[in-house]
Write an enzyme that holds these catalytic residues in place. Sequence first.
Site, PDB file in Angstrom:
ATOM      1  N   PHE A  86      37.035 -49.564  -3.072  1.00 28.79           N
ATOM      2  CA  PHE A  86      36.914 -48.909  -4.380  1.00 28.79           C
ATOM      3  C   PHE A  86      37.550 -47.527  -4.459  1.00 28.79           C
ATOM      4  CE2 PHE A  86      32.671 -48.814  -2.250  1.00 28.79           C
ATOM      5  CZ  PHE A  86      32.671 -47.493  -1.835  1.00 28.79           C
ATOM      6  N   LYS A 135      25.005 -44.123  -9.500  1.00 34.21           N
ATOM      7  CA  LYS A 135      24.562 -45.502  -9.313  1.00 34.21           C
ATOM      8  C   LYS A 135      23.507 -45.832 -10.364  1.00 34.21           C
ATOM      9  CE  LYS A 135      21.474 -44.016  -5.537  1.00 34.21           C
ATOM     10  NZ  LYS A 135      21.118 -44.204  -4.106  1.00 34.21           N
ATOM     11  N   ARG A 169      27.600 -35.606  -1.847  1.00 40.92           N
ATOM     12  CA  ARG A 169      26.901 -36.202  -2.982  1.00 40.92           C
ATOM     13  C   ARG A 169      27.172 -35.356  -4.221  1.00 40.92           C
ATOM     14  NH1 ARG A 169      23.231 -39.856  -2.720  1.00 40.92           N
ATOM     15  NH2 ARG A 169      22.770 -39.396  -0.539  1.00 40.92           N
ATOM     16  N   LYS A 213      27.966 -52.690  -8.017  1.00 44.94           N
ATOM     17  CA  LYS A 213      27.522 -52.085  -6.753  1.00 44.94           C
ATOM     18  C   LYS A 213      27.255 -53.221  -5.779  1.00 44.94           C
ATOM     19  CE  LYS A 213      24.290 -48.793  -4.740  1.00 44.94           C
ATOM     20  NZ  LYS A 213      24.162 -49.531  -3.471  1.00 44.94           N
TER      21      LYS A 213
END
Length: 291
Positions: free
Chosen positions: A129, A205, A199, A57
């Site tokens: 990504f 994460k 979301r 990340k």
Amino acid sequence: MKRRIFLYAAFAAAITTATSVTSLAPAAYAREPAPPLMLAEVYRRGMSLDGFWVSEKYDGVRGYWDGKQLWTRGGERVTAPIWFTAPLPRTPLDGELWAGHGQFERALSTVRSQTPNDAAWREMRFMVFDLPAQPGTFDLRLAALKKLLPITSAPWVMPVAQEHTTTHADLQALLDKTVKLGGEGLMLHRGASLYRGERNGDLLKFKPYDDAEARVVEQLPGKGRHTGRLGALLVETPEGRRFKLGGGFTDAQRDNPPAVGAWVTYRFNGANASGLPRFARFLRVREEGPT
């Protein structure tokens, strides 16, 4: 000087009650509708890792290339030098505008400047990504991304390395290694997932701490050695909960605190019985609202 800071803060607070935060932003920061990007939920131990790709990340500014123009996640136009964007493909790219480990503030300053600083942009990387417009699963999009990047003439545009882990112990070991090398955490992406601009649990994460965002409601004056400057921020979460954020500030940040109406990110260690964050401390000002 310090007294003037709080007089200005009081003036800003008064304006904020009558004017939206967006309208207070400089005209250069006027937002377009935010691009519909995929946002992450939080990984918790016990979740299945089957079929997930894992990557670092990157601690930068979310960047979306629509095929012609760079945007932030919140819909702000990014004024990058022509040489930075000219080699990019005409297909949308989702990634992170990154200045290196521990350089979030530098990345934010570079991205938000309406007059691009060529030297600063030479230090930036676009860590890509995903391909939002590419049909199919993430497995297929990742294969397409590997064919598209890297670009020989644009070494600053880089595909994010992806790998698999099968156990929480392996994932934790990878997190520890990543953090030790200066990384912020890990991202987990389900290989079978389609790209959805919302979301969802197909994107997760994993960090060594919890973090969240809140809006500054009031700057509270300090006492003792902090007399004459910021003591704490009264902040409000997106759910409407209010609490004081008093730790984590540098002396410079206490002298020039986040403005009323600004969004800040804070770290914390779980929640107490009332649902408020435990041991909350300031991390940084966000360039946009909650993620």
